[in-house]
Design an enzyme around this catalytic site. Sequence first.
Site, mmCIF file in Angstrom:
data_model
loop_
_atom_site.group_PDB
_atom_site.id
_atom_site.type_symbol
_atom_site.label_atom_id
_atom_site.label_comp_id
_atom_site.label_asym_id
_atom_site.label_seq_id
_atom_site.Cartn_x
_atom_site.Cartn_y
_atom_site.Cartn_z
ATOM 1 N N CYS A 136 0.836 -1.209 0.000
ATOM 2 C CA CYS A 136 0.000 0.000 0.000
ATOM 3 C C CYS A 136 0.868 1.255 0.000
ATOM 4 O O CYS A 136 1.439 1.615 1.024
ATOM 5 C CB CYS A 136 -0.904 -0.002 1.230
ATOM 6 N N CYS A 139 -0.453 4.092 2.240
ATOM 7 C CA CYS A 139 -0.203 3.874 3.678
ATOM 8 C C CYS A 139 1.268 4.107 4.030
ATOM 9 O O CYS A 139 1.589 4.688 5.051
ATOM 10 C CB CYS A 139 -0.535 2.447 4.084
ATOM 11 N N ASP A 140 2.171 3.599 3.199
ATOM 12 C CA ASP A 140 3.577 3.491 3.607
ATOM 13 C C ASP A 140 4.558 4.358 2.813
ATOM 14 O O ASP A 140 5.734 4.428 3.179
ATOM 15 C CB ASP A 140 4.034 2.018 3.483
#
Length: 313
Positions: A136, A139-140
Amino acid sequence: MSNEKNVKVLILGSGPAGLAAALYAARAELEPIVLTGMQLGGQAALTHTIENYPGFPEGVGGAQLGELFQKQAENFGAKVEFDMANEVDLSQRPYTVRTDSGEYKAETLIITTGANPLHLEIPGEVELTGRGVSYCATCDGWFFKDKKVVVVGGGDSAFEEALFITRYASSVTLIHRREEFRAGAILQNRAKEHPKMNFILNTVVTEAVGTDKLTSLKLKNVQTGEESSIETDGLFIFIGHSPNSQIFKGQVEMSDLGYILVNDKMETSVEGVYAAGEIADPHFRQVITSAGMGAAAAIQATRFLEEREAVHS
Ligand code: NAP
């Protein structure tokens, strides 16, 4: 059971399909309940910017679009519960759905449980997930500021996410197992012109290497068999998805890959049970197609309930 709830329309999953179904069922005054599952807003909520959902000429954040869908459905009476279905019994109506918080008896069920990213299944992948390996970018991506990142995959997801990671990373190397990409021309051109992007073709990653965190990848050229390695801080894997259909196995008809089979009215093999979005769609997987399927499923569930009511009144 004390915590048993009776519902006319129970929707499993809160991605675009689930929330669009909720909007339509709510407007039909069926007071639908949506069980969010693990990720409110589904996979779309993890997408940084969605540029191909009509009505947003400048694009819209995935999480923001999910919130708008939710708000609109709630405005008409839908309830969104942070809960997870663990077990279903579709052998008789009302259908039973057991969740983290209790049990639901649903006259109709709309399954929109979506899909999860596929893994490469190479040594080191599981151990280094969250320590350099990720599925992701939204997200990261931020964790890889000024770092080297590798992206694996040749489809729209890999290109879109690779381009997103260029905001942070010092370089993004896209590794693909073939010569040709599946990604659309616009994304391909954008990536090929981007100064931070590099490409390694006809190559697979065979191992993620590192103890506390990812440090390098072992590679293999599939044409020559030549092995090599590349230093990297991040490995982002975007190689497709697998449907979240485990709890329905043996109860509704599915394809060999585990996608729930539906007809053109989103009906599954079980009366009063519908499926919409990625759980039933290995082909399009767009916010707009999932939302359309969700709306269709809710319209059909409404008709189903109206017909039953007419017969029994
Ligand atoms: P995809 O189109 O199925 O692409 C998966 C890619 O991963 C392919 O290039 C495939 O290689 C590669 N791959 C699969 N298994 C692999 C393995 N074990 N090792 C190495 N590489 C592997 O998946 P996706 O990119 O997630 O897209 C899914 C659907 O969503 C598509 O229909 C796509 O158009 C859509 N989508 C659209 C957008 C958008 O419109 N902006 C954004 C994201 C996704 P091969 O090519 O060799 O098979």
